[in-house]
Design an enzyme around this catalytic site. Structure first.
Site, mmCIF file in Angstrom:
data_model
loop_
_atom_site.group_PDB
_atom_site.id
_atom_site.type_symbol
_atom_site.label_atom_id
_atom_site.label_comp_id
_atom_site.label_asym_id
_atom_site.label_seq_id
_atom_site.Cartn_x
_atom_site.Cartn_y
_atom_site.Cartn_z
ATOM 1 N N LYS A 83 0.912 -1.273 -0.086
ATOM 2 C CA LYS A 83 -0.204 0.132 0.063
ATOM 3 C C LYS A 83 0.772 1.188 -0.188
ATOM 4 C CE LYS A 83 -3.815 2.236 2.544
ATOM 5 N NZ LYS A 83 -4.573 2.008 3.789
ATOM 6 N N SER A 162 -9.674 2.216 2.820
ATOM 7 C CA SER A 162 -8.493 3.023 1.923
ATOM 8 C C SER A 162 -7.757 1.906 1.247
ATOM 9 C CB SER A 162 -7.816 3.766 2.911
ATOM 10 O OG SER A 162 -7.056 3.269 3.829
ATOM 11 N N SER A 186 -9.921 -0.345 7.252
ATOM 12 C CA SER A 186 -9.358 -0.155 5.840
ATOM 13 C C SER A 186 -8.458 -1.366 5.309
ATOM 14 C CB SER A 186 -8.357 1.080 5.748
ATOM 15 O OG SER A 186 -9.191 2.189 5.449
HETATM 16 N N1 GLN Z 1 -13.029 4.565 6.452
HETATM 17 C C1 GLN Z 1 -12.565 4.900 7.516
HETATM 18 C C2 GLN Z 1 -11.969 6.517 7.419
HETATM 19 O O1 GLN Z 1 -12.355 6.900 6.286
HETATM 20 C C3 GLN Z 1 -11.343 4.178 7.767
HETATM 21 C C4 GLN Z 1 -10.093 4.251 7.064
HETATM 22 C C5 GLN Z 1 -8.803 3.560 7.361
HETATM 23 O O2 GLN Z 1 -9.065 2.766 8.235
HETATM 24 N N2 GLN Z 1 -7.613 3.838 7.061
HETATM 25 O O3 GLN Z 1 -11.297 6.878 8.214
#
Ligand code: GLN
Length: 508
Positions: A83, A162, A186
């Site tokens: 990532k 994400s 994410s």
């Molecule tokens: N969807 C969540 C956010 O937008 C989690 C994102 C994540 O785990 N990096 O914060």
């Protein structure tokens, strides 16, 4: 090496590919070339932000040399991709943001070096960097400053976020495995939406050194792959203390999760039947099975739970009464921490600098306005607000108190059960653009992943069948602190009895 075998390399998971490499059936260079070709072929998925064949092939040659010298470590020569929030010396690192376009880190993140071919690393070859939401903020990968990622099961839909690039790349079999990060879901949510396996370990299990920070009290790295066994192999190499560089990394010896798994399934094959999960109590939080969850998702989750019962597990009802509050609590705490973490991107210390400005303040203002996308900007503003004098007690402090209560509720639940299970996402993958203008709709979709993140607990997503439009549904398993081995072992038993994790989208 015959061409026929070569064409099928992407059918192999991490464990199988490692066995082929160890047996000399394929070289790391051949495997790397095969996956790089697939990545090029399926570029339109948008999963990758950077590749560099020369770098990857040099790493593969180094792995082949170690194999030739007789080294037989479990991941040696197997390719993966990271990532783009993990900093890498050999590839650019953008965190999905224009702010870091063209940024090159002078060092590798701990997770990257532990997995990689540098000395002391597990010997995995890096195929490139994977697309993600800007600074890991999002649930659909549409907040990437560069391009969206398409879900290989239906390219008009999002892959989740994400870590959307990681999930899409594994699901489309462009890579045998990938790294992801999980602040509020994410790893688990994109794994669920793309039909792969992913685990977010206990907070602190993997070092955060070299992970571009979003919300430091929540951020955690983890593996995404096809099976629990493959995730176990990767996590064994990624995890472990790194106290000189990340003081919040857990001072616990790294475990070989894969050995535990292989031992737990010894003598059990699909043909003879898995060993079963006798004595395992699985807690089902009432709040995870309510009207907020789509019926097709619930049906797949319930069918998977019935399979666990067949394997000997007992299902018990548990209560997590503050589940709903996890959304406002998370969306106060995460932006608060983000507003502080992102202050370093000022055009001086890091990041994009505006070309024209009048004075220092104007330079900060223009650089930050140009560099950050809408969602990052929104969170910086919310975070700054909730931390400001006069609002700190009302929002930030209050959220911290509720966070503690949420963690305590999990401990109460764990007096009645060993593992908690439920859906990961209230729906299957949605259409690109469907929620992109409505941040609140997107925040609400995080309902089942945020509470365990706030508590710092390990959680995973396990492919559990299909819902509406033939799209994958993930089952979430949440364990108590440090119980990654139990989670992976439970998922592994399920995967010995089912083949959801082996399904892949028709065109990939
Ligand atoms: N969807 C969540 C956010 O937008 C989690 C994102 C994540 O785990 N990096 O914060």
């Amino acid at each position: 090496m015959s061409a026929a075998v070569n064409t099928d390399l992407h059918d192999l998971g991490v464990a199988e590919l490692a066995a082929h490499l160890a047996a000399g059936k394929v070289s790391s260079v051949e495997a790397t070339q095969h996956f790089l070709a697939r990545i090029g072929q399926h570029d339109s998925l948008g999963a990758f932000l950077a590749t560099d064949p020369d770098v990857s092939l040099a790493q593969a040659r180094a792995a082949d040399a170690r194999l030739a010298a007789g080294e037989r470590t479990p991941l040696l020569g197997v390719p993966l991709a990271h990532k783009d929030v993990f900093v890498t010396r050999d590839f650019p690192t953008t965190a999905g943001s224009k702010m870091l376009e063209n940024y090159r880190s002078p060092f590798d993140a701990t997770v990257v070096s532990r997995l990689g071919t540098a000395s002391g690393g597990a010997g995995m070859v890096t195929l490139g960097k994977l697309n993600c939401d800007e600074f890991a903020m999002g649930s659909a990968n549409e907040n990437s400053a560069f391009k969206p990622v398409h879900n290989p099961w239906d390219t008009s839909r999002v892959p989740g976020g994400s870590s959307g690039g990681s999930a899409a790349a594994v699901a489309a079999r462009l890579v045998p495995a990938a790294t992801g990060t999980d602040t509020g879901g994410s790893i688990r949510q994109p794994a669920s939406l793309a039909g792969i396996t992913g685990i977010k370990p206990t907070y602190g299990r993997c070092s955060r050194y070299g992970m571009v920070a979003f919300a430091s009290s929540l951020d955690q790295a983890g593996p995404m792959a096809r099976s629990a066994l493959d995730c176990a192999l990767l996590l064994s190499a990624m995890a472990g203390p790194d106290l000189d560089r990340d003081s919040t990394s857990l001072d616990l010896p790294a475990t070989n999760y894969a050995i535990d798994l292989i031992a737990s399934s010894a003598g059990n094959t699909l043909a003879t039947g898995p060993k079963g999960l006798k004595n395992l109590r699985i807690g089902l939080p009432t709040q995870f099975f309510g009207a907020g969850c789509a019926p097709d998702v619930l049906a797949a989750v319930r069918a998977a739970l019935a399979e666990f019962e067949k394997l000997g597990a007992t299902l018990v009802d548990v209560d997590l009464p503050l589940t709903e509050l996890s959304i406002p609590v998370y969306y106060v705490i995460a932006p608060a921490e983000a507003s502080s973490n992102l202050s370093r991107f000022d055009g001086v210390r890091y990041g994009h600098r505006a070309a024209h400005y009048t004075d220092l303040n104007d330079m900060y203002k223009k650089s930050r306005s140009e560099g950050f996308g809408d969602e990052a900007t929104r969170r910086i503003m919310i975070g700054t607000y909730v931390l400001s004098h006069g609002y700190y007690d009302a929002y930030y402090l209050k959220a911290q108190k509720i966070r503690r209560l949420i963690a305590e509720d999990f401990q109460k639940a764990f007096t009645q059960c060993d593992i908690i299970a439920g859906p990961v996402s209230p729906t299957v993958a949605w259409k690109l653009g469907e929620k992109s203008d409505d941040p609140v709709a997107s925040y609400l979709a995080d309902i089942y992943t945020l509470s365990s993140s706030l508590a710092g607990l390990p959680g995973m997503s396990v492919p559990a069948g299909f819902g509406a439009h033939g799209l994958p549904v993930g089952l979430q398993l949440i364990g108590n602190y440090f119980r990654e081995a139990q989670l992976l072992g439970t998922a592994h038993q399920f995967q010995l009895a089912t083949d959801w994790h082996l399904r892949h989208p028709a065109d990939y």
